[in-house]
Design an enzyme around this catalytic site. Structure first.
Site, PDB file in Angstrom:
ATOM      1  N   GLU A   1       0.837  -1.206   0.000  1.00  0.00           N
ATOM      2  CA  GLU A   1       0.000   0.000   0.000  1.00  0.00           C
ATOM      3  C   GLU A   1       0.871   1.254   0.000  1.00  0.00           C
ATOM      4  OE1 GLU A   1      -2.337   2.594   3.308  1.00  0.00           O
ATOM      5  OE2 GLU A   1      -2.119   0.441   3.639  1.00  0.00           O
TER       6      GLU A   1
ATOM      7  N   ASP B   1       0.794   3.846  -3.237  1.00  0.00           N
ATOM      8  CA  ASP B   1       0.397   5.239  -3.087  1.00  0.00           C
ATOM      9  C   ASP B   1       1.363   6.154  -3.822  1.00  0.00           C
ATOM     10  OD1 ASP B   1      -1.040   7.497  -1.755  1.00  0.00           O
ATOM     11  OD2 ASP B   1       0.873   7.727  -0.736  1.00  0.00           O
TER      12      ASP B   1
ATOM     13  N   ASP C   1      -7.017   1.211   0.405  1.00  0.00           N
ATOM     14  CA  ASP C   1      -5.682   0.683   0.712  1.00  0.00           C
ATOM     15  C   ASP C   1      -5.347  -0.505  -0.194  1.00  0.00           C
ATOM     16  OD1 ASP C   1      -5.507   2.563   2.697  1.00  0.00           O
ATOM     17  OD2 ASP C   1      -5.853   1.154   4.355  1.00  0.00           O
TER      18      ASP C   1
ATOM     19  N   GLU D   1      -4.376   0.542  -3.722  1.00  0.00           N
ATOM     20  CA  GLU D   1      -2.985   1.016  -3.780  1.00  0.00           C
ATOM     21  C   GLU D   1      -2.013  -0.172  -3.738  1.00  0.00           C
ATOM     22  OE1 GLU D   1      -3.647   5.366  -1.621  1.00  0.00           O
ATOM     23  OE2 GLU D   1      -2.955   3.656  -0.435  1.00  0.00           O
TER      24      GLU D   1
END
Length: 230
Positions: free
Chosen positions: A45, A49, A118, A121
């Site tokens: 995650e 991102d 989450d 990502e």
């Protein structure tokens, strides 16, 4: 590693064939079910991102060469915020293949905005590690295509815009009130009313107070602007 039929179907929806399927399996594993031999998706995650951010920053930079930093920043935020990631996750039904612990499953984890965002990502990071930056970039631009096309509208914070509308006419800031709440504690539904001192008001229903306020403000502002134009 052999993937289940459900995850293979998700892989097809995603549009990326994994050479290292263990990366996808990890991206779909929530911390509530992780073990020392089955790591969760939190590290992925973190990476995903950043990959998403770079792809979106580049797309905005190249897509509008006349845009200033001040114009690009809210567009960027609209594209990478958790709500946007969760919406994309719902679009490809990511929740159906999330690996969750019993407690998360019992409290509606497959529908939770934070978990979906989450995991989206993490999936981006898995594609990046499996196929490189270009593979991740292609995936992101394909899944986010509609959002990129409408980013100018999405970047406009409706609560701020409605407050500015009111202030420009000498009115106090809008008031927001929860008029109804139903549903179980783990998946509540809120009815939010926004009102102005001039009597204008609008309601919206959403799974969070923040989203309800945003939707109500957006609907009321559009009606006010349409009335002014008409």
């Amino acid at each position: 590693m052999k993937l289940s039929a459900e995850i293979k179907a998700f892989e097809k929806r995603l549009g990326h064939k994994f050479k290292r399927p263990e990366l996808l399996a990890r991206a779909l594993t929530h911390s509530s079910i992780s073990t020392p031999t089955r790591p969760d998706n939190q590290r992925l995650e973190f990476l995903g991102d950043r990959v998403l951010g770079l792809v979106m920053a580049e797309a905005l930079f190249l897509g509008d060469r006349a845009a200033s930093e001040g114009q690009m920043a809210p567009r960027f935020n609209a594209l990478v915020r958790k709500e946007a990631c969760a919406d994309i996750a719902r679009k490809i039904d990511l929740g159906a293949v999330l690996k969750l612990g019993r407690s998360e499953m019992m409290t509606g984890g497959r529908r939770k905005l934070a978990l979906l965002g989450d995991a989206m990502e993490a999936v981006i990071a898995a594609v990046y590690l499996d196929g490189g930056f270009e593979a991740a970039k292609e995936l992101i631009l394909r899944l986010w295509e509609d959002r990129l096309d409408s980013v100018e509208e999405d970047a406009r914070d409706p609560k701020t815009a409605l407050q500015e509308w009111a202030q420009a006419r000498g009115l106090p800031p809008p008031r927001y009130e929860i008029t109804h709440r139903d549903g179980p504690d783990h998946a509540p539904n809120f009815t939010i009313e926004v009102s102005l001192e001039n009597g204008a008001r609008e309601t919206a229903k959403a799974g969070s107070k923040r989203q309800g306020e945003m939707t109500a403000a957006k609907t009321l502002l559009k009606r006010l602007e349409d009335d002014a134009e008409g």
